[in-house]
Design a protein around this motif. Structure first.
Motif, PDB file in Angstrom:
ATOM      1  N   THR A 135      -3.813   3.537 -10.577  1.00  0.00           N
ATOM      2  CA  THR A 135      -4.833   4.441 -11.128  1.00  0.00           C
ATOM      3  C   THR A 135      -6.169   3.754 -11.362  1.00  0.00           C
ATOM      4  O   THR A 135      -7.197   4.405 -11.384  1.00  0.00           O
ATOM      5  CB  THR A 135      -4.333   5.047 -12.450  1.00  0.00           C
ATOM      6  OG1 THR A 135      -3.948   3.980 -13.328  1.00  0.00           O
ATOM      7  CG2 THR A 135      -3.138   5.959 -12.198  1.00  0.00           C
ATOM      8  N   THR A 145      -3.245  -2.093  -3.213  1.00  0.00           N
ATOM      9  CA  THR A 145      -3.691  -1.053  -2.279  1.00  0.00           C
ATOM     10  C   THR A 145      -4.148  -1.627  -0.942  1.00  0.00           C
ATOM     11  O   THR A 145      -4.404  -0.878   0.000  1.00  0.00           O
ATOM     12  CB  THR A 145      -4.832  -0.228  -2.901  1.00  0.00           C
ATOM     13  OG1 THR A 145      -5.919  -1.102  -3.227  1.00  0.00           O
ATOM     14  CG2 THR A 145      -4.366   0.501  -4.148  1.00  0.00           C
ATOM     15  N   SER A 205       0.816  -1.223   0.000  1.00  0.00           N
ATOM     16  CA  SER A 205       0.000   0.000   0.000  1.00  0.00           C
ATOM     17  C   SER A 205       0.848   1.271   0.000  1.00  0.00           C
ATOM     18  O   SER A 205       0.313   2.365  -0.217  1.00  0.00           O
ATOM     19  CB  SER A 205      -0.964  -0.004   1.186  1.00  0.00           C
ATOM     20  OG  SER A 205      -0.246  -0.073   2.400  1.00  0.00           O
ATOM     21  N   THR A 206       2.190   1.142   0.214  1.00  0.00           N
ATOM     22  CA  THR A 206       3.038   2.338   0.173  1.00  0.00           C
ATOM     23  C   THR A 206       3.084   2.949  -1.222  1.00  0.00           C
ATOM     24  O   THR A 206       3.457   4.099  -1.377  1.00  0.00           O
ATOM     25  CB  THR A 206       4.481   2.018   0.624  1.00  0.00           C
ATOM     26  OG1 THR A 206       5.031   1.012  -0.232  1.00  0.00           O
ATOM     27  CG2 THR A 206       4.513   1.565   2.073  1.00  0.00           C
ATOM     28  N   LYS A 207       2.679   2.176  -2.221  1.00  0.00           N
ATOM     29  CA  LYS A 207       2.645   2.704  -3.587  1.00  0.00           C
ATOM     30  C   LYS A 207       1.208   2.774  -4.116  1.00  0.00           C
ATOM     31  O   LYS A 207       0.976   2.754  -5.318  1.00  0.00           O
ATOM     32  CB  LYS A 207       3.496   1.821  -4.503  1.00  0.00           C
ATOM     33  CG  LYS A 207       4.978   1.876  -4.172  1.00  0.00           C
ATOM     34  CD  LYS A 207       5.757   2.365  -5.339  1.00  0.00           C
ATOM     35  CE  LYS A 207       7.212   2.470  -4.980  1.00  0.00           C
ATOM     36  NZ  LYS A 207       8.058   2.394  -6.143  1.00  0.00           N
ATOM     37  N   ALA A 208       0.246   2.852  -3.214  1.00  0.00           N
ATOM     38  CA  ALA A 208      -1.164   2.883  -3.606  1.00  0.00           C
ATOM     39  C   ALA A 208      -1.475   4.054  -4.538  1.00  0.00           C
ATOM     40  O   ALA A 208      -2.341   3.944  -5.422  1.00  0.00           O
ATOM     41  CB  ALA A 208      -2.054   2.946  -2.372  1.00  0.00           C
ATOM     42  N   SER A 209      -0.764   5.153  -4.398  1.00  0.00           N
ATOM     43  CA  SER A 209      -1.026   6.323  -5.243  1.00  0.00           C
ATOM     44  C   SER A 209      -0.692   6.065  -6.711  1.00  0.00           C
ATOM     45  O   SER A 209      -1.183   6.768  -7.593  1.00  0.00           O
ATOM     46  CB  SER A 209      -0.247   7.533  -4.738  1.00  0.00           C
ATOM     47  OG  SER A 209       1.138   7.285  -4.826  1.00  0.00           O
ATOM     48  N   GLU A 210       0.125   5.052  -6.991  1.00  0.00           N
ATOM     49  CA  GLU A 210       0.475   4.733  -8.379  1.00  0.00           C
ATOM     50  C   GLU A 210      -0.570   3.850  -9.048  1.00  0.00           C
ATOM     51  O   GLU A 210      -0.509   3.627 -10.257  1.00  0.00           O
ATOM     52  CB  GLU A 210       1.850   4.054  -8.430  1.00  0.00           C
ATOM     53  CG  GLU A 210       2.973   4.976  -7.987  1.00  0.00           C
ATOM     54  CD  GLU A 210       4.340   4.336  -8.122  1.00  0.00           C
ATOM     55  OE1 GLU A 210       4.511   3.438  -8.988  1.00  0.00           O
ATOM     56  OE2 GLU A 210       5.236   4.736  -7.365  1.00  0.00           O
ATOM     57  N   SER A 249      -3.922  -2.844   2.603  1.00  0.00           N
ATOM     58  CA  SER A 249      -2.927  -2.546   3.647  1.00  0.00           C
ATOM     59  C   SER A 249      -2.421  -3.788   4.386  1.00  0.00           C
ATOM     60  O   SER A 249      -1.510  -3.692   5.207  1.00  0.00           O
ATOM     61  CB  SER A 249      -3.508  -1.549   4.652  1.00  0.00           C
ATOM     62  OG  SER A 249      -4.634  -2.118   5.290  1.00  0.00           O
TER      63      SER A 249
END
Length: 143
Positions: free
Chosen positions: A65, A125, A58-63, A127
């Motif tokens: 889309t 995403t 989840s540390t890269k959840a912003s990637e 956690s």
């Protein structure tokens, strides 16, 4: 004269660690010791050390889309410093909480990346999911 039994080596070509031999140097002269003691001089206990390094996906959840689309993403990993040991390489990686292809890039660098391949975005995403890699260290005397 020294007693021949003093050097009690097995006659069958298979000496035991309790058998005795003479050792010596110019400072201390000759001494009796067991083959087990001599063998311990060459044994390095704790020669290898392993550390597992985990990163939450989840540390890269912003990637991510689109949670319905498959992604391949790399996660940065860094091997911690371990006193008395030298990092040598990453020896494996795994996904935790999901199944996918994964691998480590730059296996011989303490700072590397674990890549996961073709994973549905919603898995990345979550956690509860993570990726883990195992770092291999060698005792400084051997490194």
């Amino acid at each position: 004269m020294a007693d021949i039994k003093f050097m009690n080596l097995s006659e069958n070509g298979n000496p035991a660690t309790t058998d005795s031999v003479l050792i010596g140097n110019s400072q201390d002269g000759l001494k009796r010791t067991t083959l087990g003691t001599v063998g311990n001089m060459f044994a390095v206990h704790g020669a290898l050390h392993f550390e597992e390094v985990s990163v939450l996906t989840s540390t890269k959840a912003s990637e991510v889309t689109d949670p319905k689309v498959a992604f391949s993403i790399g996660y940065d990993i860094t091997a911690p410093a371990v006193p008395g040991y030298t990092f040598k390489c990453w020896i494996g990686s795994q996904s935790n909480g999901f199944t996918c292809g994964n691998y480590v890039i730059n296996k011989t660098n303490s700072a590397a990346q674990v890549w996961v391949a073709a994973v549905i975005g919603s898995i990345l995403t979550d956690s509860n999911n993570s990726v883990t890699a195992t770092a291999l260290y060698v005792k400084n005397e051997l490194a």
